[in-house]
Design an enzyme around this catalytic site. Structure first.
Site, PDB file in Angstrom:
ATOM      1  N   SER A  43      14.708  42.099 -11.943  1.00 22.99           N
ATOM      2  CA  SER A  43      15.881  41.622 -12.914  1.00 22.99           C
ATOM      3  C   SER A  43      16.736  40.695 -12.264  1.00 22.99           C
ATOM      4  O   SER A  43      17.511  40.020 -12.933  1.00 22.99           O
ATOM      5  CB  SER A  43      16.945  43.005 -13.201  1.00 22.99           C
ATOM      6  OG  SER A  43      17.096  43.576 -11.867  1.00 22.99           O
TER       7      SER A  43
ATOM      8  N   ASP B 136      27.577  43.125 -11.426  1.00 19.55           N
ATOM      9  CA  ASP B 136      27.346  44.400 -12.269  1.00 19.55           C
ATOM     10  C   ASP B 136      26.966  45.518 -11.014  1.00 19.55           C
ATOM     11  O   ASP B 136      27.005  44.962  -9.949  1.00 19.55           O
ATOM     12  CB  ASP B 136      26.529  44.639 -13.184  1.00 19.55           C
ATOM     13  CG  ASP B 136      25.008  44.275 -12.850  1.00 19.55           C
ATOM     14  OD1 ASP B 136      24.588  44.186 -11.631  1.00 19.55           O
ATOM     15  OD2 ASP B 136      24.148  44.080 -13.880  1.00 19.55           O
TER      16      ASP B 136
ATOM     17  N   HIS C 210      23.531  43.427  -9.489  1.00 20.33           N
ATOM     18  CA  HIS C 210      23.341  41.980  -9.587  1.00 20.33           C
ATOM     19  C   HIS C 210      24.412  41.162  -9.142  1.00 20.33           C
ATOM     20  O   HIS C 210      25.423  41.381  -9.512  1.00 20.33           O
ATOM     21  CB  HIS C 210      22.565  41.515 -10.852  1.00 20.33           C
ATOM     22  CG  HIS C 210      21.510  42.461 -11.333  1.00 20.33           C
ATOM     23  ND1 HIS C 210      21.775  43.627 -12.221  1.00 20.33           N
ATOM     24  CD2 HIS C 210      20.409  42.618 -11.253  1.00 20.33           C
ATOM     25  CE1 HIS C 210      20.668  43.935 -12.378  1.00 20.33           C
ATOM     26  NE2 HIS C 210      19.745  43.457 -11.828  1.00 20.33           N
TER      27      HIS C 210
END
Length: 372
Positions: free
Chosen positions: A40, A337, A340
């Site tokens: 991600s 977040d 990340h």
């Protein structure tokens, strides 16, 4: 006389415009394609096309992503990923397109393709908590499909040269193998009893060796491999373990450091054993740790609290979504977040990988790799 002069001016203008376009194209030939693999941290929207619990195509993700007008794209960030910024800085004219996107066909793939998937890891079992994700084995299978498309687009000999000499393969993977596999209390308690950290890291390295060798066999030659960052310092881990602002969770960081040492050895081994290859080791752990420790020096106000998230002292439990609380100044947070980095952090990290010295990236930086 006047009309012929006008025609001459017009012709000259057209020639100049063409020259300018050709010159721009020539400058852009520095980097042909950017092929991005991983999780991600660099997913540009592949998970949008999967039935998965790991998705970022919901607001306010992408709020600062100019190319989409601030709409979510599936990037796990408020803006660009490191992969986006590196491609931009090294001269590709468009972002690498997600492999699963319907428009990932024809000439659009010549700038590169992104295979990364939120929740993906080196090991196939990693990320099964999310139901669906694309692990590294499948990402390499997908590149095999792209490789054949390049032969059709450019012809076999030009395609081979383009991929071997003009393209960079960047791989950012490994964090989920710890966070969403080995360290996951519910799923991995059996694995942790039966497998020591040494054995687990061994398993990762052996799988990764095979995956990178498969890419080499498909004509990849220029590689940049990111090590695993300080995963014990992300807001999620700090919130979960109820730590203070300047503390990190010890075990995840120890596991990351153990893997990173082995990864460095693996890349040296591959450089020796795969003729014509260049494997570059990106010390993401050190770069992110530097940002977390000295955040004020880089203009951030916090390196422990997520800008977008909910739960606990560092907003680190529930991922970013429409009901999350969001900070007012996104560029003041190292973390977007619970997991990340923010675009502001990605920008600093990317620039150090592009032009940094061997303490950040070795044996050469990304600009040198492009021109190598």
């Amino acid at each position: 006389m006047e009309s012929s002069r006008r025609v001459a001016y017009l012709v000259l203008s057209i020639i100049l415009v063409n020259w300018t376009c050709l010159a721009k194209a020539a400058n852009n030939t520095g980097l042909g394609a950017s092929f991005i693999f991983g999780d991600s941290l660099v997913d540009a929207g592949n998970n949008n096309y999967l039935q998965t619990l790991s998705k970022a195509n919901i607001a306010p993700n992408g709020i600062d992503f100019k190319a989409s007008g601030g709409n979510p794209t599936g990037r796990y960030s408020n803006g660009r990923t490191i992969g986006d910024i590196v491609g931009e800085e090294l001269g590709t004219s468009n972002y690498a397109i997600p492999f699963l996107a319907p428009n990932a066909t024809g000439k659009s793939i010549l700038n590169g393709v992104n295979y990364a998937s939120g929740g993906g890891g080196i090991l196939n079992a990693t990320g099964r908590i999310f139901v669906n994700r694309i692990g590294m084995d499948v990402q390499v299978d997908y590149f095999n499909i792209t490789r054949k498309q390049f032969d059709k687009l450019l012809g076999p000999s030009k395609a081979k040269e383009y991929i071997m000499k003009k393209s960079i393969f960047s791989v950012t993977v490994g964090a989920n193998d710890f966070l969403n596999n080995y360290l996951l209390p519910v799923l991995s308690i059996g694995a942790r009893i039966s497998e020591s950290p040494d054995a687990f890291v061994d398993d990762m390295i052996n799988h990764f060796r095979n995956q990178l060798t498969r890419l080499y066999q498909l004509d990849a030659r220029k590689f940049v491999i990111g090590n695993v960052g300080p995963i014990g310092c992300i807001p999620y881990q700090k919130t979960l373990n109820q730590l203070k602002q300047d503390q990190c969770v010890d075990l995840p960081n120890k596991l990351a450091a153990q893997y990173n040492g082995r990864l460095k050895d693996l890349l040296a081994e591959l450089n020796d054993n795969l003729p014509g290859s260049t494997f570059v080791y990106a010390n993401v752990y050190a770069l992110v740790m530097e940002l977390i420790t000295n955040y004020k020096k880089y203009g951030f106000t916090t390196s422990s609290k997520a800008c977008c998230g909910n739960g606990g002292q560092f907003a680190g439990i529930i991922p970013c979504g429409p009901t999350s609380s969001m900070c007012s100044d996104r560029s003041a947070h190292v973390f977007w977040d619970p997991y990340h980095p923010s675009e502001a952090a990605n920008l600093i990290l990317a620039k150090k990988l592009i032009d940094g010295d061997t303490s950040h990236i070795s044996p050469m930086n990304l600009r040198q790799l492009r021109d190598h």
